[in-house]
Design an enzyme around this catalytic site. Structure first.
Site, PDB file in Angstrom:
ATOM      1  N   SER A 272       0.945  -1.183   0.110  1.00  0.00           N
ATOM      2  CA  SER A 272      -0.058   0.018  -0.017  1.00  0.00           C
ATOM      3  C   SER A 272       0.971   1.313   0.005  1.00  0.00           C
ATOM      4  CB  SER A 272      -0.723   0.258   1.288  1.00  0.00           C
ATOM      5  OG  SER A 272      -0.070   0.406   2.316  1.00  0.00           O
ATOM      6  N   ASP A 273       0.286   2.235  -0.659  1.00  0.00           N
ATOM      7  CA  ASP A 273       1.134   3.375  -0.321  1.00  0.00           C
ATOM      8  C   ASP A 273       0.936   3.950   1.063  1.00  0.00           C
ATOM      9  OD1 ASP A 273       2.173   5.915  -0.978  1.00  0.00           O
ATOM     10  OD2 ASP A 273       1.068   6.717  -2.556  1.00  0.00           O
TER      11      ASP A 273
END
Length: 744
Positions: A272-273
């Protein structure tokens, strides 16, 4: 730290290698991964999935002491050099590398960056350091499309074209990961998946933005470069902050399961960012609690959480989700497998003597080879936007009978802003600003920043500019934005030169009758229409963010002692003339955006760039008919009819003549950058691939249909209003038969 070091040393011991099958190098990778994961408890797996970074709470992934496995740091950036890990060679920002239109260059830059990342990592592990930016798993490259010129992160991209971006992604991944048959030097992580391209903060926050995207635009614009990453063998992708049609990217099964894994057969991991998992609760309001967010994200295909430094990352609730029946433990175990597979291919669980990358040491950092590559990259990234039509060497520095030069502007001696965002930390000994580079010429030098407050230029000193012009025989003006005004979290409000920079330029022109050169340092386009139309501004050079070798590259381009520094960069985006030509940032339809759909007249078109020389294209060869699914080889001869050696960039575009589907009005399908000596020619061969010929049909996928394709081969786009002094060859070929390709 000492405990971690002891674990690492234990992992390398003969006892450790013989203890567990996952350390047995004679077994297959899948057997070793299955053995390792089978020995983990659910709690241990949760820790691995939740601790992707950043900071002390988010990462690193903790040691597994009972198996002799040390910690691992996933949070590493190497977009164009090793970021935030101490001194490293800095290469031009990605948008400048894209302007080079050179596959070899992006490959070599990526390879050099990986070598320095590996050298640093080897040293960090020996010292038991596993903090941020010490690992081998790069959150790079950025292959999002530059769909809007005011987006703050344009500088990290490869421009507005999916073919150019995809080609660069392919070569970056190969250069970074290396060509060893067993080990990778570092692993690539293409980001941000997907439909990520603004806004950052104007008119709303990126953290909860919902991009409304048609399937046609998704397939034709936003997805192609990511597929090239997968085809190149990238080990990772990063899911983005935004939602796509109401579903957050990090919980988007269409993206991560149906397309990425189902259609493209991706077997790596999705990270994930930073903070994107928790944002699904706090910004998107897609979930009400961490347990549901963890279950939804893991089920949808996310493998690793990059936490925003939460004390307890969201993925720490994976175990609770399993207990409550919201998540299958088998799914959780499968999600952790690509993480350990990656670490195995990086060599972590094999004897160091088997892995040639284990011996890379710190002597490679800022090596002469890498510094030379930094200079070459900076020089190749420069785009000559304007020069006198009847150009000769007398128009360059050195061609004037001058003794004194004035260098003026907020970017002239700005050792910070010339790097752009996501830059390595660079030893000041290796940094040359434009002023420092020009000072090494045999001139007396006057200098004035003009703008007291940097590139914002709200506080402008006309008196300083006037003083700097006294006695000057020529003037170099350095303007632009810098990362203070366009970067992650910072969108631009308009295309105007910041503050009073335009007034500075106009004052220079009005206060002197000498030659004026304009150097522009920005990612996206700025309004320099006045400079383009002014007869007094002889040369305009778009420099982007050239990093440590800025001064040397620019100086050599302005004196042009040899053809290697003859500018040949090409714009990787449309340089719009006015802000009014740009649709709203939040409008994700590709209508009227980028050269592929824009029908207005820009200041400079995509692919535009001048040279000190001129080139003539001739002897076009191609097949008049091809069977569906076959490539068409295109060959041209390019003659350098000018007085200077230099590079030329062949650009091949196509138009679909027979389809009724809504396809781009024109599409880049091939490019090659070649060096040609004055009064000599080269023959260039390239190919229009079957994938480039395909059209998108909703409900079916990509199809190569029978019919005709018009193509153009030359030094610029076809039918552009603002032209370069070279010709375009064109032809038409027929596709015979039909072929349905796998959707991509």
């Amino acid at each position: 730290m000492l405990n971690a070091l002891c674990i690492f040393l234990f992992a390398l011991s003969p006892l450790a290698s013989s203890d567990f099958p996952f350390r047995n190098v004679s077994l297959s990778w899948s057997e070793r991964v299955d053995d390792l994961v089978g020995r983990l408890t659910l709690d241990q797996i949760v820790q691995q999935l939740a601790r992707g970074g950043a900071g002390l709470n988010g990462g690193p992934a903790p040691a597994i002491e009972n198996l002799g496995i040390g910690p691992y740091q996933w949070n590493t950036e190497c977009l164009r050099g090793d970021v935030e890990a101490g001194n490293a060679t800095s290469f031009p920002q990605a948008i400048g590398l894209a302007a080079a239109f050179s596959k070899d260059l992006i490959f070599n830059v990526s390879k050099a960056a990986a070598t320095e990342v590996r050298a640093k990592h080897n040293d960090f592990v020996k010292r038991g350091i596993f903090t941020d930016h010490t690992g081998l798993s790069c959150f790079s490259p950025v292959v999002n499309i530059m769909r809007h010129p005011l987006w703050g992160r344009n500088q990290e991209t490869y421009g507005e074209d999916p073919y150019l971006s995809g080609t660069y992604a392919n070569y970056f991944v190969q250069g970074l990961q290396g060509d060893h048959d067993r080990y990778i030097q570092a692993n690539a992580g293409c980001k941000h998946f997907d439909a990520h391209g603004g806004p950052e903060d104007i008119p709303e926050s990126r953290m909860g933005f919902d991009a409304k995207v048609s399937m046609r635009d998704l397939r034709l614009t936003f997805l192609p470069a990511f597929q090239k990453c997968v085809q190149a063998g990238a080990y990772s992708l990063m899911c983005s902050y935004n939602s796509i049609n109401g579903v957050p990217a990090c919980s988007n099964e269409l993206l991560m399961m149906d397309i990425l894994r189902g259609e493209w057969n991706f077997t790596g991991y999705v990270v994930s960012d930073e903070g994107a998992i928790e944002n699904q609760i706090s910004f998107h309001h897609y979930y009400n609690n961490s347990e549901d967010a963890a279950a939804g994200s893991v089920t949808a295909g996310c493998n690793l959480e990059l936490s925003g430094n939460l004390t307890e990352p969201v993925f720490m609730k994976i175990g609770d989700a399993v207990k409550s029946g919201k998540l299958e433990e088998s799914v959780v175990r499968n999600r952790v497998k690509p993480l350990f597979y990656t670490r195995m291919r990086l060599g972590e669980f094999d004897p160091p003597e088997m892995n040639p990358y284990s011996s890379v040491n710190l002597s490679i950092i800022q090596s002469e080879e890498h510094r030379n590559l930094s200079l070459t990259a900076a020089a190749k990234s420069l785009v000559l936007l304007k020069r006198p039509s009847k150009f000769s060497k007398r128009h360059l520095i050195g061609g004037f009978p001058s003794e004194r030069m004035a260098v003026i502007g907020p970017m002239a001696n700005n050792t910070d802003q010339i790097f752009g965002d996501y830059s390595p930390t660079t030893d000041p000994r290796f940094v040359k600003t434009p002023l420092k580079g020009l000072t090494e010429l045999n001139f007396s030098m006057n200098y004035a920043a003009g703008c007291v407050d940097g590139t914002r230029c709200l506080n402008y000193s006309q008196d300083d500019v006037k003083t700097a012009l006294v006695g000057a025989d020529l003037v170099v003006v350095c303007l632009g934005t810098g990362k203070d005004l366009e970067s992650e979290n910072v969108d631009r409000k308009d295309m105007m030169l910041p503050g009073k920079q335009l007034q500075l330029l106009q004052d220079v022109v009005s206060m002197t009758n000498k030659a004026v050169y304009l150097l522009v340092f920005s990612a996206g386009p700025v309004n320099i229409t006045w400079a383009q139309e002014s007869e007094r501004v002889l040369i305009i050079l778009q420099c982007f963010y050239p990093a440590q070798s800025a001064g040397d590259a620019i100086t050599q381009a302005l004196i042009m002692r040899d053809g290697r520094f003859n500018p040949a960069g090409r714009l990787p985006y449309t340089w719009y003339r006015y802000t009014e030509q740009i649709p709203e940032m939040t409008d994700y339809s590709m209508a009227r955006k980028t050269y592929r759909y824009f029908t207005g007249v820009p200041l400079y078109p995509f692919g535009y760039g001048l040279s000190y020389s001129t080139f003539v294209f001739s002897k076009l060869y191609f097949l008049p008919k091809v069977n569906a699914g076959d490539p068409n080889v295109v060959q041209v001869r390019v003659f350098n009819e000018g007085p200077f050696d230099g590079d030329e960039v062949l650009q091949v575009y196509i138009k679909w003549m027979s389809t009724k589907e809504r396809m781009p009005r024109v599409q880049l399908v091939a490019f090659e950058r070649v060096f040609i000596r004055s009064q000599q020619y080269v023959d260039i061969s390239t190919a229009i691939t079957p994938q480039s010929m395909a059209i998108w049909k909703d409900g079916i996928g990509f199809v190569i249909e029978p019919g005709f394709i018009q193509f153009y081969a030359g030094g610029q786009q076809p039918d552009q209003k603002v032209t370069v002094p070279s010709n375009i060859l064109q032809g038409q070929f027929e596709i015979v038969g039909k072929q349905i390709l796998s959707p991509h």
